[in-house]
Write a protein that holds these residues in place. Sequence first.
Motif, PDB file in Angstrom:
ATOM      1  N   ARG A 166     -15.825  -0.900 -28.323  1.00 24.24           N
ATOM      2  CA  ARG A 166     -15.463   0.000 -29.412  1.00 24.24           C
ATOM      3  C   ARG A 166     -14.198  -0.423 -30.164  1.00 24.24           C
ATOM      4  N   ARG A 167     -13.249  -1.030 -29.464  1.00 27.20           N
ATOM      5  CA  ARG A 167     -11.982  -1.353 -30.126  1.00 27.20           C
ATOM      6  C   ARG A 167     -12.077  -2.624 -30.974  1.00 27.20           C
ATOM      7  N   LEU A 168     -13.174  -3.348 -30.882  1.00 31.07           N
ATOM      8  CA  LEU A 168     -13.288  -4.625 -31.581  1.00 31.07           C
ATOM      9  C   LEU A 168     -13.636  -4.442 -33.055  1.00 31.07           C
ATOM     10  N   VAL A 169     -12.912  -5.162 -33.902  1.00 29.97           N
ATOM     11  CA  VAL A 169     -13.245  -5.301 -35.320  1.00 29.97           C
ATOM     12  C   VAL A 169     -13.428  -6.789 -35.572  1.00 29.97           C
ATOM     13  N   ILE A 170     -14.622  -7.196 -35.987  1.00 26.14           N
ATOM     14  CA  ILE A 170     -14.904  -8.612 -36.180  1.00 26.14           C
ATOM     15  C   ILE A 170     -15.662  -8.808 -37.485  1.00 26.14           C
ATOM     16  N   SER A 171     -15.247  -9.780 -38.265  1.00 21.91           N
ATOM     17  CA  SER A 171     -15.890 -10.056 -39.549  1.00 21.91           C
ATOM     18  C   SER A 171     -16.426 -11.478 -39.561  1.00 21.91           C
ATOM     19  N   LEU A 172     -17.481 -11.688 -40.336  1.00 23.52           N
ATOM     20  CA  LEU A 172     -18.096 -12.996 -40.516  1.00 23.52           C
ATOM     21  C   LEU A 172     -18.290 -13.237 -42.002  1.00 23.52           C
TER      22      LEU A 172
END
Length: 388
Positions: free
Chosen positions: A199-205
Amino acid sequence: MSEDTNSYDATHITVLHGWEAIRKRPGMYVGSTSERGLHNTVFEVVGRAVNEVLAGRAGSVDVTLMTDSGVRVADDGPGVPVEAAGHTDGPGLEALLTRMPTEWRPVGRNTAALGPTVLGLCIPNALSSRLTAEVRREGTGWVQKYTHGVPVAPPTAVGPAADGGTTLTFWPDPDIFETAECSFAVLAERFRELAFLNRRLVISLTDARHLGEPRSVRFQSPGGAQDFVAFLDTPEESPVHPDVIGFEWEDQRMEGTAEVALRWCTSREERVHGFVNSLPTREGGTHVLGSRDGVANAVNAYARERRLLPAAHTDLRTEQICEGLTAIVSLKLDQPFFEGATRGTLGNPTVRPCVAEAVQEHLGDWLESHPEQAAAVVDRIVPGTPGS
Protein backbone atom coordinates in the motif's frame (compact mmCIF):
# COMPACT_ATOMS: atom_id res chain seq x y z
CA MET A 1 43.94 -44.52 -24.75
CA SER A 2 47.24 -43.48 -23.16
CA GLU A 3 47.67 -42.39 -19.54
CA ASP A 4 48.67 -38.91 -20.71
CA THR A 5 45.42 -38.52 -22.62
CA ASN A 6 43.41 -39.37 -19.48
CA SER A 7 45.34 -37.09 -17.15
CA TYR A 8 43.34 -34.34 -15.49
CA ASP A 9 44.61 -31.84 -12.94
CA ALA A 10 44.14 -28.29 -11.72
CA THR A 11 45.57 -26.85 -14.93
CA HIS A 12 42.38 -27.93 -16.72
CA ILE A 13 40.16 -25.79 -14.46
CA THR A 14 39.23 -22.27 -15.44
CA VAL A 15 38.08 -20.10 -12.54
CA LEU A 16 35.84 -17.17 -13.42
CA HIS A 17 35.45 -14.32 -10.98
CA GLY A 18 32.80 -11.64 -10.56
CA TRP A 19 31.50 -10.09 -13.74
CA GLU A 20 33.33 -12.68 -15.90
CA ALA A 21 31.26 -15.52 -14.47
CA ILE A 22 28.01 -13.60 -14.84
CA ARG A 23 28.66 -12.64 -18.47
CA LYS A 24 29.84 -16.16 -19.33
CA ARG A 25 26.61 -17.82 -18.08
CA PRO A 26 23.94 -15.06 -17.92
CA GLY A 27 21.07 -17.52 -17.94
CA MET A 28 22.16 -18.85 -14.53
CA TYR A 29 21.50 -15.43 -13.03
CA VAL A 30 18.48 -13.96 -14.85
CA GLY A 31 16.83 -17.10 -16.22
CA SER A 32 17.51 -16.59 -19.92
CA THR A 33 18.87 -14.16 -22.48
CA SER A 34 15.41 -13.67 -24.00
CA GLU A 35 12.98 -10.86 -23.18
CA ARG A 36 12.15 -12.67 -19.94
CA GLY A 37 15.76 -12.44 -18.79
CA LEU A 38 15.89 -8.80 -19.85
CA HIS A 39 12.90 -8.01 -17.65
CA ASN A 40 14.41 -9.92 -14.71
CA THR A 41 17.45 -7.67 -15.07
CA VAL A 42 15.21 -4.61 -14.80
CA PHE A 43 13.42 -6.11 -11.80
CA GLU A 44 16.75 -6.50 -9.95
CA VAL A 45 17.42 -2.77 -10.26
CA VAL A 46 13.84 -1.71 -9.49
CA GLY A 47 13.74 -4.08 -6.52
CA ARG A 48 16.41 -2.14 -4.64
CA ALA A 49 14.47 1.11 -5.08
CA VAL A 50 11.16 -0.49 -4.11
CA ASN A 51 12.68 -1.83 -0.90
CA GLU A 52 13.84 1.67 -0.03
CA VAL A 53 10.16 2.69 -0.07
CA LEU A 54 9.03 -0.34 1.92
CA ALA A 55 11.69 0.38 4.53
CA GLY A 56 10.33 3.91 4.90
CA ARG A 57 13.47 5.56 3.54
CA ALA A 58 11.88 6.69 0.24
CA GLY A 59 8.46 7.75 -1.01
CA SER A 60 8.38 6.78 -4.67
CA VAL A 61 10.12 4.99 -7.54
CA ASP A 62 10.29 6.24 -11.13
CA VAL A 63 11.23 3.97 -14.03
CA THR A 64 11.87 5.37 -17.53
CA LEU A 65 12.44 3.46 -20.77
CA MET A 66 14.78 5.68 -22.78
CA THR A 67 15.11 6.27 -26.52
CA ASP A 68 18.51 4.55 -26.74
CA SER A 69 17.31 1.32 -25.02
CA GLY A 70 18.53 2.47 -21.63
CA VAL A 71 16.49 2.05 -18.46
CA ARG A 72 16.57 4.69 -15.73
CA VAL A 73 15.44 3.81 -12.19
CA ALA A 74 15.24 6.61 -9.63
CA ASP A 75 14.12 6.83 -6.01
CA ASP A 76 13.88 9.74 -3.58
CA GLY A 77 15.53 8.01 -0.64
CA PRO A 78 18.63 9.21 1.23
CA GLY A 79 20.97 7.89 -1.46
CA VAL A 80 23.10 4.76 -1.12
CA PRO A 81 26.33 5.16 0.87
CA VAL A 82 29.41 6.15 -1.13
CA GLU A 83 32.69 4.66 0.06
CA ALA A 84 34.71 7.58 -1.31
CA ALA A 85 32.74 9.97 0.89
CA GLY A 86 33.45 7.94 4.02
CA HIS A 87 29.89 6.66 4.44
CA THR A 88 29.87 3.51 6.55
CA ASP A 89 26.18 2.89 7.26
CA GLY A 90 25.59 -0.09 5.00
CA PRO A 91 27.05 -1.51 1.79
CA GLY A 92 28.48 1.22 -0.39
CA LEU A 93 27.83 2.01 -4.03
CA GLU A 94 30.75 0.02 -5.44
CA ALA A 95 30.01 -2.97 -3.20
CA LEU A 96 26.39 -3.00 -4.36
CA LEU A 97 27.37 -2.85 -8.02
CA THR A 98 30.27 -5.29 -8.06
CA ARG A 99 29.84 -7.90 -5.33
CA MET A 100 27.44 -10.77 -4.82
CA PRO A 101 25.38 -10.08 -1.68
CA THR A 102 26.06 -12.11 1.44
CA GLU A 103 24.95 -11.35 4.97
CA TRP A 104 23.86 -7.79 4.25
CA ARG A 105 21.29 -8.71 1.61
CA PRO A 106 17.89 -7.63 3.03
CA VAL A 107 15.40 -10.45 3.44
CA GLY A 108 12.15 -10.96 5.28
CA ARG A 109 8.63 -9.69 5.46
CA ASN A 110 9.56 -6.03 4.91
CA THR A 111 11.17 -6.58 1.52
CA ALA A 112 9.71 -7.30 -1.90
CA ALA A 113 11.04 -9.78 -4.44
CA LEU A 114 10.32 -8.60 -7.98
CA GLY A 115 11.81 -11.45 -9.98
CA PRO A 116 12.69 -15.12 -9.50
CA THR A 117 16.28 -14.28 -8.57
CA VAL A 118 17.38 -11.92 -5.79
CA LEU A 119 21.10 -11.65 -6.43
CA GLY A 120 21.83 -7.95 -6.27
CA LEU A 121 22.83 -5.07 -8.50
CA CYS A 122 26.07 -6.72 -9.60
CA ILE A 123 24.00 -8.89 -11.98
CA PRO A 124 22.40 -6.11 -14.09
CA ASN A 125 25.65 -4.16 -13.95
CA ALA A 126 27.66 -7.07 -15.38
CA LEU A 127 25.02 -7.71 -18.06
CA SER A 128 24.93 -4.07 -19.20
CA SER A 129 27.16 -2.53 -21.83
CA ARG A 130 27.32 0.50 -19.56
CA LEU A 131 25.79 1.81 -16.35
CA THR A 132 25.77 5.23 -14.72
CA ALA A 133 25.10 5.60 -11.00
CA GLU A 134 24.06 8.97 -9.59
CA VAL A 135 23.78 9.41 -5.83
CA ARG A 136 22.48 12.46 -3.97
CA ARG A 137 23.38 12.14 -0.33
CA GLU A 138 24.01 14.53 2.54
CA GLY A 139 24.05 17.57 0.27
CA THR A 140 26.49 16.23 -2.33
CA GLY A 141 25.97 14.63 -5.72
CA TRP A 142 28.15 11.69 -6.80
CA VAL A 143 28.52 9.97 -10.18
CA GLN A 144 30.23 6.74 -11.16
CA LYS A 145 30.26 4.99 -14.54
CA TYR A 146 30.73 1.33 -15.40
CA THR A 147 31.40 -0.62 -18.59
CA HIS A 148 30.46 -4.32 -18.70
CA GLY A 149 30.35 -4.33 -14.91
CA VAL A 150 33.78 -2.78 -14.45
CA PRO A 151 34.15 0.72 -12.94
CA VAL A 152 35.63 3.28 -15.32
CA ALA A 153 36.81 5.44 -12.40
CA PRO A 154 36.05 5.92 -8.69
CA PRO A 155 32.90 7.84 -7.69
CA THR A 156 33.29 11.53 -8.38
CA ALA A 157 31.69 14.40 -6.47
CA VAL A 158 29.85 16.62 -8.98
CA GLY A 159 28.57 19.41 -6.78
CA PRO A 160 25.84 20.16 -4.27
CA ALA A 161 22.55 18.23 -4.18
CA ALA A 162 19.38 19.77 -2.82
CA ASP A 163 17.66 16.46 -2.12
CA GLY A 164 18.46 12.79 -1.64
CA GLY A 165 18.09 9.80 -3.90
CA THR A 166 19.72 7.22 -6.14
CA THR A 167 19.40 7.01 -9.91
CA LEU A 168 20.75 4.03 -11.83
CA THR A 169 20.71 4.19 -15.62
CA PHE A 170 21.82 1.07 -17.47
CA TRP A 171 21.92 -0.19 -21.03
CA PRO A 172 21.37 -3.98 -21.30
CA ASP A 173 24.14 -5.47 -23.43
CA PRO A 174 22.83 -6.34 -26.94
CA ASP A 175 25.67 -8.87 -27.26
CA ILE A 176 24.10 -10.85 -24.41
CA PHE A 177 20.34 -10.34 -24.74
CA GLU A 178 18.31 -11.33 -27.79
CA THR A 179 16.53 -7.98 -27.49
CA ALA A 180 17.34 -4.83 -25.53
CA GLU A 181 13.78 -3.45 -25.87
CA CYS A 182 11.69 -3.90 -22.75
CA SER A 183 7.95 -4.50 -22.99
CA PHE A 184 6.03 -1.59 -21.49
CA ALA A 185 3.02 -3.87 -20.93
CA VAL A 186 5.00 -6.53 -19.04
CA LEU A 187 6.70 -4.01 -16.76
CA ALA A 188 3.44 -2.12 -16.15
CA GLU A 189 1.63 -5.33 -15.17
CA ARG A 190 4.31 -6.22 -12.63
CA PHE A 191 4.50 -2.71 -11.16
CA ARG A 192 0.69 -2.64 -10.86
CA GLU A 193 0.85 -5.91 -8.90
CA LEU A 194 3.48 -4.45 -6.59
CA ALA A 195 1.31 -1.43 -5.85
CA PHE A 196 -1.67 -3.65 -5.04
CA LEU A 197 0.47 -5.78 -2.72
CA ASN A 198 2.27 -2.89 -0.96
CA ARG A 199 0.00 0.00 0.00
CA ARG A 200 2.78 2.49 0.75
CA LEU A 201 4.42 2.06 -2.66
CA VAL A 202 4.12 4.71 -5.36
CA ILE A 203 5.74 3.61 -8.62
CA SER A 204 5.62 5.17 -12.07
CA LEU A 205 6.62 3.88 -15.50
CA THR A 206 7.36 6.19 -18.43
CA ASP A 207 8.00 5.13 -22.02
CA ALA A 208 10.04 7.85 -23.73
CA ARG A 209 11.10 5.68 -26.68
CA HIS A 210 8.61 7.03 -29.21
CA LEU A 211 8.06 10.40 -30.80
CA GLY A 212 5.38 12.63 -29.33
CA GLU A 213 4.07 12.57 -25.78
CA PRO A 214 5.69 9.81 -23.67
CA ARG A 215 3.39 7.15 -22.23
CA SER A 216 3.33 7.29 -18.46
CA VAL A 217 1.42 5.39 -15.79
CA ARG A 218 1.50 5.78 -12.02
CA PHE A 219 0.50 3.03 -9.63
CA GLN A 220 -0.65 3.42 -6.05
CA SER A 221 -3.26 1.32 -4.25
CA PRO A 222 -4.51 2.37 -0.81
CA GLY A 223 -7.04 -0.48 -0.95
CA GLY A 224 -4.39 -3.16 -1.34
CA ALA A 225 -5.54 -6.70 -2.13
CA GLN A 226 -9.22 -5.68 -2.20
CA ASP A 227 -8.43 -3.30 -5.06
CA PHE A 228 -6.55 -6.16 -6.73
CA VAL A 229 -9.61 -8.43 -6.68
CA ALA A 230 -11.85 -5.66 -8.03
CA PHE A 231 -9.33 -5.09 -10.84
CA LEU A 232 -9.24 -8.79 -11.78
CA ASP A 233 -13.03 -9.18 -11.97
CA THR A 234 -14.02 -8.22 -15.50
CA PRO A 235 -17.19 -6.21 -16.27
CA GLU A 236 -18.70 -9.24 -18.00
CA GLU A 237 -18.62 -11.19 -14.74
CA SER A 238 -21.30 -9.87 -12.41
CA PRO A 239 -20.36 -10.19 -8.73
CA VAL A 240 -22.51 -12.48 -6.64
CA HIS A 241 -22.12 -9.99 -3.77
CA PRO A 242 -20.99 -6.37 -4.12
CA ASP A 243 -18.44 -6.33 -1.33
CA VAL A 244 -14.86 -7.51 -1.79
CA ILE A 245 -14.14 -9.35 1.44
CA GLY A 246 -10.73 -8.48 2.87
CA PHE A 247 -8.78 -9.09 6.05
CA GLU A 248 -5.22 -9.00 7.38
CA TRP A 249 -3.49 -10.62 10.32
CA GLU A 250 -0.14 -11.51 11.83
CA ASP A 251 0.76 -14.99 13.01
CA GLN A 252 4.01 -15.66 14.86
CA ARG A 253 3.69 -19.39 14.16
CA MET A 254 4.41 -18.78 10.49
CA GLU A 255 6.67 -15.80 11.24
CA GLY A 256 4.86 -13.34 9.08
CA THR A 257 1.76 -11.43 8.10
CA ALA A 258 -0.98 -12.18 5.60
CA GLU A 259 -3.58 -10.33 3.58
CA VAL A 260 -6.47 -12.09 1.86
CA ALA A 261 -9.19 -10.60 -0.35
CA LEU A 262 -11.90 -12.49 -2.19
CA ARG A 263 -15.21 -12.24 -4.01
CA TRP A 264 -17.48 -14.62 -5.89
CA CYS A 265 -18.75 -13.73 -9.37
CA THR A 266 -20.88 -15.40 -12.01
CA SER A 267 -17.90 -16.98 -13.78
CA ARG A 268 -17.27 -20.70 -13.28
CA GLU A 269 -13.53 -20.12 -13.24
CA GLU A 270 -11.56 -20.23 -9.99
CA ARG A 271 -8.86 -17.56 -9.79
CA VAL A 272 -6.84 -17.78 -6.60
CA HIS A 273 -3.54 -15.92 -6.91
CA GLY A 274 -0.81 -16.45 -4.35
CA PHE A 275 2.08 -14.11 -3.52
CA VAL A 276 4.92 -14.39 -1.04
CA ASN A 277 6.94 -11.25 -0.27
CA SER A 278 5.34 -9.76 -3.40
CA LEU A 279 6.60 -12.61 -5.62
CA PRO A 280 3.86 -14.46 -7.54
CA THR A 281 3.78 -18.16 -6.68
CA ARG A 282 2.31 -19.40 -9.95
CA GLU A 283 2.26 -23.05 -8.86
CA GLY A 284 0.57 -22.23 -5.56
CA GLY A 285 1.77 -23.76 -2.34
CA THR A 286 0.79 -24.06 1.29
CA HIS A 287 -0.68 -20.52 1.48
CA VAL A 288 -3.05 -21.15 -1.44
CA LEU A 289 -4.03 -24.57 -0.12
CA GLY A 290 -4.68 -23.08 3.30
CA SER A 291 -6.87 -20.33 1.90
CA ARG A 292 -9.01 -22.85 -0.03
CA ASP A 293 -9.33 -25.00 3.10
CA GLY A 294 -10.46 -21.97 5.12
CA VAL A 295 -12.99 -20.81 2.53
CA ALA A 296 -14.52 -24.29 2.27
CA ASN A 297 -14.70 -24.73 6.04
CA ALA A 298 -16.30 -21.31 6.57
CA VAL A 299 -18.95 -21.74 3.87
CA ASN A 300 -19.85 -25.26 4.96
CA ALA A 301 -20.08 -24.25 8.64
CA TYR A 302 -22.28 -21.26 7.80
CA ALA A 303 -24.53 -23.28 5.50
CA ARG A 304 -25.01 -25.93 8.20
CA GLU A 305 -25.66 -23.46 10.98
CA ARG A 306 -28.23 -21.53 8.95
CA ARG A 307 -29.75 -24.71 7.52
CA LEU A 308 -29.10 -23.59 3.98
CA LEU A 309 -28.26 -27.20 3.15
CA PRO A 310 -30.61 -30.16 3.62
CA ALA A 311 -29.67 -32.19 6.69
CA ALA A 312 -28.86 -35.22 4.56
CA HIS A 313 -26.74 -33.20 2.13
CA THR A 314 -23.01 -33.91 2.28
CA ASP A 315 -20.60 -31.05 2.80
CA LEU A 316 -19.98 -28.95 -0.26
CA ARG A 317 -16.71 -29.86 -1.96
CA THR A 318 -13.92 -27.30 -2.07
CA GLU A 319 -14.04 -27.33 -5.88
CA GLN A 320 -17.75 -26.46 -5.79
CA ILE A 321 -17.29 -23.65 -3.30
CA CYS A 322 -14.35 -22.09 -5.15
CA GLU A 323 -16.09 -21.94 -8.52
CA GLY A 324 -16.35 -18.29 -9.52
CA LEU A 325 -14.04 -17.23 -6.70
CA THR A 326 -11.45 -14.52 -7.30
CA ALA A 327 -8.94 -14.31 -4.45
CA ILE A 328 -5.59 -12.77 -3.58
CA VAL A 329 -3.52 -14.52 -0.91
CA SER A 330 -0.49 -12.37 -0.07
CA LEU A 331 1.97 -13.42 2.62
CA LYS A 332 4.99 -11.50 3.95
CA LEU A 333 7.27 -14.05 5.62
CA ASP A 334 10.58 -13.72 7.43
CA GLN A 335 11.76 -17.12 6.23
CA PRO A 336 9.90 -18.27 3.11
CA PHE A 337 10.76 -21.75 1.88
CA PHE A 338 10.21 -22.35 -1.83
CA GLU A 339 10.10 -25.67 -3.62
CA GLY A 340 12.31 -25.57 -6.71
CA ALA A 341 14.73 -23.03 -8.09
CA THR A 342 12.05 -20.87 -9.75
CA ARG A 343 10.36 -20.12 -6.39
CA GLY A 344 6.94 -20.87 -7.87
CA THR A 345 5.62 -22.95 -4.95
CA LEU A 346 5.63 -22.05 -1.25
CA GLY A 347 6.57 -25.00 0.93
CA ASN A 348 6.43 -23.75 4.54
CA PRO A 349 4.38 -26.50 6.26
CA THR A 350 3.12 -24.33 9.13
CA VAL A 351 1.54 -21.87 6.70
CA ARG A 352 -1.33 -24.08 5.54
CA PRO A 353 -3.05 -24.60 8.92
CA CYS A 354 -2.35 -21.00 9.98
CA VAL A 355 -3.94 -19.55 6.85
CA ALA A 356 -6.84 -22.02 6.91
CA GLU A 357 -7.66 -21.15 10.51
CA ALA A 358 -7.54 -17.39 9.94
CA VAL A 359 -9.52 -17.45 6.69
CA GLN A 360 -12.22 -19.62 8.25
CA GLU A 361 -12.53 -17.24 11.20
CA HIS A 362 -12.57 -13.98 9.23
CA LEU A 363 -14.77 -15.23 6.39
CA GLY A 364 -17.12 -16.84 8.92
CA ASP A 365 -17.48 -13.48 10.70
CA TRP A 366 -18.24 -11.76 7.40
CA LEU A 367 -20.87 -14.35 6.46
CA GLU A 368 -22.57 -13.95 9.85
CA SER A 369 -22.69 -10.15 9.55
CA HIS A 370 -23.88 -10.14 5.90
CA PRO A 371 -26.70 -12.74 5.82
CA GLU A 372 -28.21 -11.66 2.50
CA GLN A 373 -24.86 -11.74 0.70
CA ALA A 374 -23.94 -14.98 2.45
CA ALA A 375 -27.16 -16.62 1.27
CA ALA A 376 -26.37 -15.48 -2.28
CA VAL A 377 -22.96 -17.15 -2.03
CA VAL A 378 -24.45 -20.47 -0.91
CA ASP A 379 -27.25 -20.25 -3.49
CA ARG A 380 -24.57 -19.64 -6.13
CA ILE A 381 -23.10 -23.03 -5.23
CA VAL A 382 -26.35 -24.95 -4.58
CA PRO A 383 -29.25 -23.14 -6.31
CA GLY A 384 -32.55 -23.18 -4.46
CA THR A 385 -31.14 -23.63 -0.97
CA PRO A 386 -33.54 -22.63 1.84
CA GLY A 387 -33.33 -19.01 2.91
CA SER A 388 -31.78 -17.82 -0.34
